[in-house]
Structure formats: structure tokens, C-alpha cells
Motif scaffolding. Structure first.
Motif: not given
Ligand SMILES: Nc1nc2c(c(=O)[nH]1)N[C@H]1C(S)=C(S)[C@@H](COP(=O)(O)OP(=O)(O)OC[C@H]3O[C@@H](n4cnc5c(N)ncnc54)[C@H](O)[C@@H]3O)O[C@H]1N2
Ligand code: MOO
Ligand SMILES: [Mg+2]
Length: 612
Positions: A384-387, A449-454, A503-504
Motif C-alpha cells: 500500500g502506498v500513502i502520501s 508492506v506500507i510505503i509512505t512519503s513525507g 513499514f517504509f
């Protein structure tokens, strides 16, 4: 969980004649998009005709395999209203609870709801739901049932883990997608007393990589069976043996004549024709005879050579010239010439594909050839991708003052796609603990797997790590890495309802986010599906004049190509390397690792994309 797929079918004679009059279909689409974090939607309009409705329902369920079909229109009492009749002919199981939920809730709004004849049910793995034709009625009714849809799909598609998670976290009062979200424990009203230095030690890239891979090495070998034509890029979890030989019969390699080699050169009487796909000839070929044969056709018994048509001439034809009667073999054939013997391509019981191999296009062809229509592969983590950020807006919407468009989610999801990983768009978390917690919570329900940015650096609103630790009990393995770009890169693990999550947290700067995804996440995902030792190839490039004045080793974006004039690879910088300038990643296929100081004579460059 992959994106939910919806088909929205407007059933109306009027809208079919003039699609501009369809307001229910577009409103439903909008509502579906708002209701779930990751959806794909297709829309169509058909007239009030049973066969037209059925044909779309059958195509969308059997061929396109959509998760949900919403129909709008044709559920009333008029002569032309036939949507429930068409639906009933298509569904295999009825789901009257859905119709009941819609009618009973609608009755509180209007008595007319009792005139609804909506039918809901299941065909294969597709839910089919009749909604009223009016925009208000359709969106209201969908609103009454939407929270149960992810759960129903999880059940239909046999996603047991997800079913358990949803059971554990579903809110009794419904709403949203059914996932319970409570406020965060994190408080951000004590900014003056915040820590002015990061408490996290600075790790070297090699150390950080090792930690990620250690945490991501699968402890269990979870496998699943997939259809062979859906298996490309997956890692085989079984050795594949040939249960039958290829070719399964003696086949000709050329278009020509099947003959007996011992007859040598000279005339042959044409006995029959063997074309590819023909049932094999049973009569034994006799001396002096030949069979006209096509490439790939089965040889007749007794034939032991094929002579290509180019090495023959015509001796006698039928009077009208249409049939060959006698031909001449110009060059004496050798025994076995131009014949593929049974099993000569693949011998029966031979090992054809190896466990742990990554399935490429030709592997899929081999599976097809062997008739192995299902194959066991290692399970992949769902991603999953989160901003994050108050400033982040949807690229499709108008930009308000102080806002910027979300670039990172799209870079990340497409970077993952390039490496063959699907991911779920888990939305945007705002810079407050409750929003971060809610968005993470939803992402954890559906993804491994969860990827966030910021939101991971030193800003007062960079609260991701706090929420992870305080609300989810996460263990932060590192939160600062000695690299440029990518210093605040964060990696954490946690257990959510008994399931392990990775978590990344990638930096918000668009380049930092892309580079760290390449360096940490792609190898991690590969590891998680049992593909050990995944590394980008390193090319050593001489005389690359890159200077780095930062104490952190720089991952300088370059374009690598082969220079035929010197017979070596060369690389050119993509220009200004500031972390916000995404164009420094555009056109790059390599990351040159540049340490502080003068440029060394030779630099190691990681090749992460095709050579240009
Ligand atoms: N006091 C310090 N400040 C900063 C440090 C530091 O060590 N001490 N590190 C800097 C470095 S290096 C980086 S990298 C950034 C990383 O910050 P965050 O990961 O917390 O990211 P944000 O502050 O939320 O955003 C940074 C930057 O990126 C833009 N952004 C964020 N998300 C998106 C998106 N989805 N699409 C496009 N652009 C995005 C955001 O607007 C900011 O401009 O911190 C430095 N600060
Ligand atoms: O480390 Mo930041 O990622 O330089 O821009
Ligand atoms: Mg920040």
C-alpha cells in the motif's frame, strides 16, 4: 488487496439514446471513488432490454471478472423495467439481505421504496447489485450497503486473512469501508519542548540495507497456485517436470516430402498429404512413395526423412495441373533429416523449470506447451502506498494556494509496477495524528508492506514515527541514513492484529522518495517472495567527473550507455541533483555512488533501468 473493480451499468432507453442525460451513472462513479481507497471503474449504458443487460452482466462477471457490478435503472413497475429479470437470469446465488438493507433504509426516507424490485446476488466471484434509476435513490441505496462490499469481496475471492482482519476491525454501526478508527494517542501541542536533535542514530547504507533484508527475509515459504498465463514475473515454488514429451509425435521441420531415406534421390509417387493439425496418417509409407508434408505435421509411419520442397522437382501432375502425382527428390536425403523426434524438444519426465526461477515470457510459453495450466509460486506481499502532508493535492483537482500536486504516490506506484508489483493507493494522510493513524490503519488492514512519503524529518508536523510507535507499537529499526538524497529514510516493523507489517517511511522530497524506493524497497519485495540476493548490477565507470561536497555519500542520478568508440560504458549526469528536482530522476538509469571529495578515477554505478 488489489484495487476493487467496479462495473457501473446504467439501464435506460433515454440515456442510451442520449448519454448526456445519465446523471446516476456518473454520480455512482464519484461515490464509489470516494468510498474505497483503491478502485478501478468501468461504465456503460444499455437500453431496457433483457438481452442487452444480460450480455453486459455476463461479460463483466465471466470475462472481465469485476468484483462488483452496480446497475442503476429499470427496477420499477413500468413495462420496460426488466433489470431485476435480467439480473435474476444471470446470478447464481441471490443475496436478499442487500436488497432488504436498501429497502428498509430507504423506507425511512420515502414510502415509494416499497415499490423497489431490486435483485442482488452473486455470479462466480462477482456481486451484482440493482440500484434505483434516480441519482438520489441510486447514491442513497449504495450508501446503505457500501461498507459491506470489501468484506463480501474478501469472502468471494477467498482472502481469508482479510476476512479475519475485517471481522476484527469492523464497526458495528457501519460507515466508511467498515474499518474502525479511533483517535491517535499522539499529541503535538508541546512544540517548544520537542527534541531538537533526532534521537535516531545515523546508519550507513550498507547497515540499513542489511537490516531491511534481515527483517524482510521470509521465515515461512507461503505459496499459492496461479493460472499459468497470470504467472509472469512470479517466483516458482515448484520444479516443473514435463509430464508428456514435446513434440508429442514425430513432426516435420520443413514444408516438403516425407520419404524413406534409403530410396535415395529419384522419383516418388505422392500418396497423401499431411498438413499441420491433421490426424496422423496410419498407413505405413512404402518404398518409392512420398507424403506431401507441412512444417509441424505428423510423419507417417515408415517415413524416416523429410526433403524440403526446394530440393525437389515436379515429374508428373494431374491433367489440370492441380495435383502432384510424381515428384523427383534431387538430393539423396540423410536418415532422420528434418524430423523432430518425439520428446526431442522436451523429454518426458525431464526437469523443465526450476523452483526459485523467476517466470519470464518464454517460461509462460513453456508452461502452455506442457499443458501446465496452473503453477505454484511464492506469495507476494501486498503493498500500500500513502502520501502525507497538508499541502498535497490530487493532481486531477484545481491547485489551491499553498498546495502542491501529489507526485510521490504516482512515482512510487509506477516504479513498483515497473518491477512488476501491484500496489494499492491508500490515499493521503494529513499532518495531524488522527489522520495519519486513520490512513495507516486502513493501509494495515489490506497490506503487508506500507510505503509512505513525507512526514519523517524534524518538522513539528513530521509525526509518522510517533504515531507508528505510540498507536501501533512499531519498532523503528532506523530513521536516519548516511546518504544523499534520503537521509530521513525510516524503516519499521509492527504486528497488526497478529499479522506482521513492514513499514517504509520515505522522505517527502520527490527524488529522495524515488531513490530510496529503488535502493530499499525493490530488493525487500524481491526477498519477501524468496528471491534472495537480489541486487542491481554494478557497472564500474571510469573518469566520471562528479564531485560531492556533502559528507553524505551521494547517489547521483546518471544515464549509462555503451560508448562503442572506446568499447566501454560511460555515464552522464542528469544535472542539478537537488532532492526536489524530480527531473534528475527522469532519464536516469543509474545511481553513481559519489563519496565526499575529489572524483575518483572509477565510480561504482548501480544500473536500475534499461541501458540507453
Ligand atoms: N531540520 C531539518 N530539516 C530537514 C532535515 C533535517 O535533517 N533537519 N532533512 C531534510 C531532508 S534531507 C529531507 S529529504 C526532507 C524530508 O522531509 P520529510 O520526509 O519529513 O518530508 P516533508 O517535510 O513532508 O516534505 C519534504 C518536501 O517534499 C514535498 N513533498 C512531500 N510529499 C510530496 C508528494 N507526495 N508529492 C510531491 N512533493 C511532496 C513537500 O512539499 C516538501 O517540499 O526534510 C528536510 N528537512
Ligand atoms: O536527504 Mo534529503 O533526501 O537530501 O533530500
Ligand atoms: Mg518534513
Amino acid at each position: 488487496m488489489a484495487a476493487l473493480t467496479f462495473g457501473i451499468l446504467t439501464v435506460s432507453d433515454t440515456c442510451h439514446r442520449d448519454p448526456k442525460k445519465d446523471t446516476s451513472g456518473p454520480s455512482l462513479k464519484e461515490q464509489v471513488l470516494k468510498s474505497y481507497s483503491s478502485v478501478r471503474i468501468i461504465q456503460q449504458i444499455v437500453p431496457d432490454e433483457i438481452e442487452d443487460i444480460k450480455s453486459v452482466l455476463l461479460n463483466w462477471s465471466d470475462e472481465q471478472k469485476y468484483n462488483v457490478i452496480l446497475t442503476t435503472g429499470g427496477t420499477g413497475f413500468s413495462n420496460r423495467d426488466v433489470t431485476p429479470e435480467a439480473t435474476r437470469q444471470v446470478i447464481e446465488k441471490e443475496a436478499p439481505g442487500l436488497s432488504y438493507a436498501m429497502i428498509s433504509n430507504s423506507l425511512a426516507i420515502t414510502k415509494m421504496a416499497m415499490l423497489s424490485r431490486a435483485v442482488c446476488g452473486v455470479r462466480g466471484k462477482t456481486m451484482i447489485i440493482n440500484l434505483p434509476g434516480s441519482k438520489k435513490g441510486a447514491t442513497e441505496c449504495f450508501g446503505f450497503i457500501k461498507s459491506c462490499i470489501p468484506h463480501a469481496i474478501a469472502l468471494l475471492t477467498d482472502q481469508k486473512d482479510l476476512v479475519v482482519l475485517l471481522h476484527q476491525s469492523i464497526q458495528t454501526k457501519g460507515g466508511g469501508d467498515g474499518i474502525e478508527v479511533t483517535p491517535s494517542k499522539v499529541k503535538i501541542d508541546n512544540v517548544a519542548s520537542r527534541s531538537r536533535k533526532s534521537p535516531y542514530p545515523l546508519k550507513e547504507v550498507s547497515e540499513a540495507t542489511k537490516i531491511v533484508l534481515t527483517q524482510c527475509t521470509p521465515t515461512r515459504s507461503e505459496t499459492e497456485v496461479v493460472a499459468f498465463d497470470q504467472s509472469v514475473n512470479r517466483i516458482l515454488a515448484e520444479d516443473v517436470y514435463a509430464l508428456a514429451p514435446v513434440p508429442p509425435f514425430r513432426a516435420s521441420i520443413k514444408d516438403g516430402y516425407a520419404v524413406i531415406a534409403a530410396d535415395g534421390a529419384g522419383p516418388r509417387t505422392i500418396k497423401e498429404v499431411a498438413a499441420a493439425g491433421d490426424v496422423p496418417i496410419e498407413d505405413v509409407l512404402k518404398s518409392g512413395e512420398a507424403i506431401r508434408i507441412s512444417t509441424g505435421a505428423p510423419l507417417p509411419p515408415g517415413a524416416d526423412a523429410v526433403v524440403q520442397v526446394e530440393d525437389t522437382s515436379i515429374v508428373t501432375a494431374s491433367p489440370d495441373g492441380s495435383v502432384e502425382v510424381v515428384i523427383k527428390i534431387e538430393i539423396a536425403p540423410k536418415l532422420g533429416q528434418d524430423i523432430r523426434e518425439i520428446g526431442s524438444d522436451v523429454a518426458v519426465n525431464s526437469l523443465v523449470l526450476n523452483k526459485y526461477e523467476q517466470i519470464k515470457a518464454a517460461h509462460v510459453g513453456v508452461l502452455a506447451m506442457l499443458g501446465k495450466t496452473e503453477v505454484m509460486v511464492f506469495k507476494r506481499p501486498s503493498v500500500g502506498v500513502i502520501s502525507t502532508g497538508n499541502e498535497i493535492g490530487d493532481p486531477k483537482e484545481k491547485l489551491a494556494p499553498g498546495k502542491i500536486r501529489d507526485a510521490n504516490k504516482f512515482t512510487l506506484m509506477n516504479l513498483l509496477k515497473k518491477y512488476s508489483y501491484d500496489s494499492m493507493d491508500c490515499g493521503i494522510a494529513r499532518d495531524n495524528p488522527d489522520s495519519v493513524k486513520a490512513v495507516l490503519e486502513r493501509a494495515f488492514v489490506y497490506n503487508d508492506v506500507i510505503i509512505t512519503s513525507g512526514g519523517i524529518s524534524m518538522g513539528e508536523f513530521d509525526i509518522l514515527k510517533q504515531v507508528l510507535v505510540e498507536d501501533f507499537g512499531a519498532e523503528i529499526h532506523f530513521a536516519r541514513v548516511n546518504m544523499k538524497p534520503g537521509k530521513p529514510t525510516t524503516f519499521a516493523t509492527l504486528t497488526y492484529h497478529g499479522k506482521e507489517k513492514k513499514f517504509f517511511g520515505l522522505p517527502g522530497n520527490p527524488v529522495s522518495c524515488g531513490v530510496t524506493c529503488l535502493l530499499y524497497i525493490i530488493p525487500a519485495l524481491r526477498y519477501m517472495e524468496q528471491c534472495a540476493n537480489y541486487k542491481f548490477p554494478t557497472i564500474q565507470i571510469k573518469n566520471l567527473p562528479l564531485v560531492n561536497n556533502d559528507s553524505r555519500p551521494e547517489y547521483h542520478r546518471v544515464q549509462i550507455s555503451f560508448d562503442p568508440t572506446i568499447g566501454e560504458f560511460k555515464a552522464t549526469s542528469t544535472g542539478n541533483q537537488i532532492s526536489s528536482r524530480l527531473n534528475s530522476l527522469v532519464g536516469a538509469n543509474g545511481l553513481a555512488i559519489v563519496k565526499k571529495g575529489d572524483p575518483p578515477t572509477t565510480l561504482n554505478v548501480l544500473l536500475f533501468d534499461d541501458l540507453v
